[in-house]
Design an enzyme around this catalytic site. Structure first.
Site, PDB file in Angstrom:
ATOM      1  N   LYS A  23      59.213  47.687  15.380  1.00 56.23           N
ATOM      2  CA  LYS A  23      59.461  46.283  15.103  1.00 56.23           C
ATOM      3  C   LYS A  23      60.371  46.121  13.887  1.00 56.23           C
ATOM      4  O   LYS A  23      60.465  47.021  13.040  1.00 56.23           O
ATOM      5  CB  LYS A  23      58.134  45.571  14.803  1.00 56.23           C
ATOM      6  CG  LYS A  23      57.163  45.454  15.955  1.00 56.23           C
ATOM      7  CD  LYS A  23      55.873  44.799  15.480  1.00 56.23           C
ATOM      8  CE  LYS A  23      54.865  44.644  16.607  1.00 56.23           C
ATOM      9  NZ  LYS A  23      55.284  43.634  17.590  1.00 56.23           N
ATOM     10  N   ARG A  28      48.856  45.784  26.422  1.00 55.39           N
ATOM     11  CA  ARG A  28      48.507  45.767  27.849  1.00 55.39           C
ATOM     12  C   ARG A  28      48.083  47.148  28.343  1.00 55.39           C
ATOM     13  O   ARG A  28      47.342  47.260  29.320  1.00 55.39           O
ATOM     14  CB  ARG A  28      49.691  45.228  28.660  1.00 55.39           C
ATOM     15  CG  ARG A  28      50.952  46.047  28.616  1.00 55.39           C
ATOM     16  CD  ARG A  28      52.174  45.244  29.066  1.00 55.39           C
ATOM     17  NE  ARG A  28      52.493  44.187  28.114  1.00 55.39           N
ATOM     18  CZ  ARG A  28      53.459  43.292  28.294  1.00 55.39           C
ATOM     19  NH1 ARG A  28      54.200  43.322  29.405  1.00 55.39           N
ATOM     20  NH2 ARG A  28      53.691  42.358  27.395  1.00 55.39           N
TER      21      ARG A  28
END
Length: 523
Positions: free
Chosen positions: A297, A371
């Site tokens: 990130k 996920r």
């Protein structure tokens, strides 16, 4: 590192005679009418519960508040020294907005007002709330809202400062709520429930606000397990070797880049009496820190990624509340935990991971790690057997783009999504159902595996929906399910407002508890 606690009790003494440090009353904004008091800031109308205070001020209270700038706007807090007019040295008027026609203020209005008032009164050891409570069928919901708001508004994370802060005031230690009958069994039951639920929310906030170096997966698992055992829940914790041997490929892959290994915590509530035969599974994302892994990130704002375990914190805390409330339905919580770090052992874009249910996933973005761990946990929940599966996670930035920072996105079985929306509206944690379009699933077709983790062309259109579509692959056809994306509502980075303080919010603990109670009552 835990927050200080606030105690709650009921009182039926005349508010003007209460020996407290401050008495809180409600005030409505009003534009017309014979009872309006004009002032520099507009017109005001005192809410129910303020009658004896107003009488002590010889009818001059609203005019004085208006001179101090009160408008009655929602959440506005105005303090007025009483100079001996009433027993409390301070009267605090909290805005409730326009007076509702023929009804008491909405529960969420009362919840936010109580939170704002108690937060503004930090430093006052003992505070009484004399806010409008109806005397009809809506009374329990209103009292519950005031009690929850007071306890949550009084929250403050302990923090890590080593020197005393001269301007830092301790949260209110004791809150008294003025009611018609302090011995009423229904009212006392609502206070007990609010204490249990708000206590769970505060625990969730503590976990989210803890520094990420202090709450890596093993430590987080131990903290949850310790609290759960003390609450009387059955606890199972799988370590990295058990996860690998058990086929939890998603949790193992995400966690393998960190020296702090992953965990899966399973918490079980089994009612002692009879049940309606339904089973509920709660699943929460527990990424204790998310660098993005190899797909790292940007540095800006990355420190807030300590909150990427807010879903697991909410599920763990909700299970604590469930243990206290004892609903007549079996509930199991699943908390997959991992730290997503870049290293020589990290999982990579291009990897193919075999999940718990046997499906093979092509990894295209290691920052779509939530996920992966959720897919394993959801598949395990289905394998164990359940009728309803509620999963919550700080999953996608797309949720914030689409719905903002207060409204969660909900995807899954349409009927269950609507049930989540109703529960969220009831407790003041709004959620909005979203679709799972076929074209979004088609965009996640993989050339080499059963499904790609994100859109195969890295197209971010429908980003929030991609997360829901992926998670659907790990729910069996016989299970009704709902995915609650709390990327925005799970963490509040702005200034305190209502009963939200800065940092972890505890969303959606109260929604999950409401859903479990609804299933217990209605199947």
């Amino acid at each position: 590192m835990t927050s200080s606690s606030t105690t709650l009790s009921l009182v039926d003494t005349d508010p003007a005679e209460l020996a407290v440090d401050a008495i809180v009353i409600g005030v409505h904004s009003q534009t017309t009418g014979p009872d309006a008091t004009s002032g520099p800031a507009g017109t005001l109308l005192l809410a129910d519960g303020a009658e004896s205070i107003a009488a002590a001020f010889d009818g001059k209270l609203t005019a004085t508040l208006a001179l101090l700038g009160a408008t009655g706007g929602p959440g506005e807090v105005i303090k007025l020294a009483t100079l001996g007019t009433v027993t409390a040295p301070l009267v605090v008027a909290v805005g409730l907005g326009p007076e509702p026609t023929g009804a008491a203020p909405a529960p969420e209005t009362l919840r936010r007002a109580a939170g704002a008032a108690v937060r503004a009164l930090a430093g006052a050891p003992r505070v009484a709330l004399s806010l409008p409570l109806p005397d009809d069928a809506d009374a329990p919901a209103a009292l519950r809202a005031v009690a929850e708001g007071a306890l949550l508004g009084g929250y403050r994370f302990a923090g890590y400062k080593t020197k005393p802060q001269p301007t830092r005031r301790e949260p209110v230690a004791e809150v008294l709520i003025a009611v018609p009958d302090a011995a009423d069994a229904t009212a006392r039951a609502e206070v007990d429930r609010a204490t249990a639920v708000a206590g769970a929310v505060r625990t969730s906030r503590d976990w989210v606000n803890t520094a990420p170096n202090e709450l890596r997966p093993p430590a987080f698992a131990e903290a949850v397990a310790t609290a759960a055992r003390a609450a009387g829940l059955d606890v199972e914790v799988l370590d990295e070797e058990q996860l690998r041997a058990g086929g939890y490929g998603g949790i193992t892959a995400v966690g393998q880049g960190s020296e702090a290994p992953p965990r899966l915590v399973k918490l079980t509530w089994t009612p002692q009496g009879g049940t309606n035969g339904k089973r509920v599974a709660l699943v929460g994302k527990g990424i204790t820190f998310d660098t993005g892994g190899i797909s790292i990130k940007p540095a800006q704002g990355m420190w807030e990624m300590k909150s990427d375990m807010a879903g697991a914190a909410a599920v763990g805390a909700a299970m604590l509340a469930i243990a206290a409330l004892k609903p007549a339905v079996a509930v199991t919580g699943y908390l997959p935990m991992a730290e997503n770090m870049p290293s020589g052992t990290s999982y990579r874009p291009g990897d193919v991971v075999t999940m718990f249910n046997g499906k093979r996933v092509e990894v295209l973005n290691t920052d779509a790690e939530g996920r992966m761990i959720l897919g394993d946990a959801m598949a395990r929940a289905c394998a164990d057997g359940t009728d309803y599966l509620f999963e919550t996670s700080t999953l996608t930035g797309g949720q914030v783009i689409a719905l903002g920072k207060r409204i969660s996105g909900v995807m899954g079985t349409p009927e269950l999504c609507e049930r989540v929306k109703v529960a969220g509206d009831t407790v003041g944690e709004p959620a909005w159902p979203m679709p799972l379009p076929d074209d979004v699933r088609k965009g996640m077709d993989s050339d080499v595996a059963d499904i790609s983790q994100v859109n195969a062309g890295m197209d971010r259109a429908g980003h929030m929906l991609q997360g829901g579509v992926f998670l659907r692959e790990f729910v069996t056809d016989d299970v009704a399910w709902a995915h609650i994306d709390i990327a925005g509502p799970g963490y509040h980075s702005g200034e305190p407002t209502g009963y939200w303080t800065k940092g972890g919010t505890g969303v959606p603990v109260r929604t999950l508890v409401q859903l479990v109670e609804d299933v217990a009552a209605n199947g």
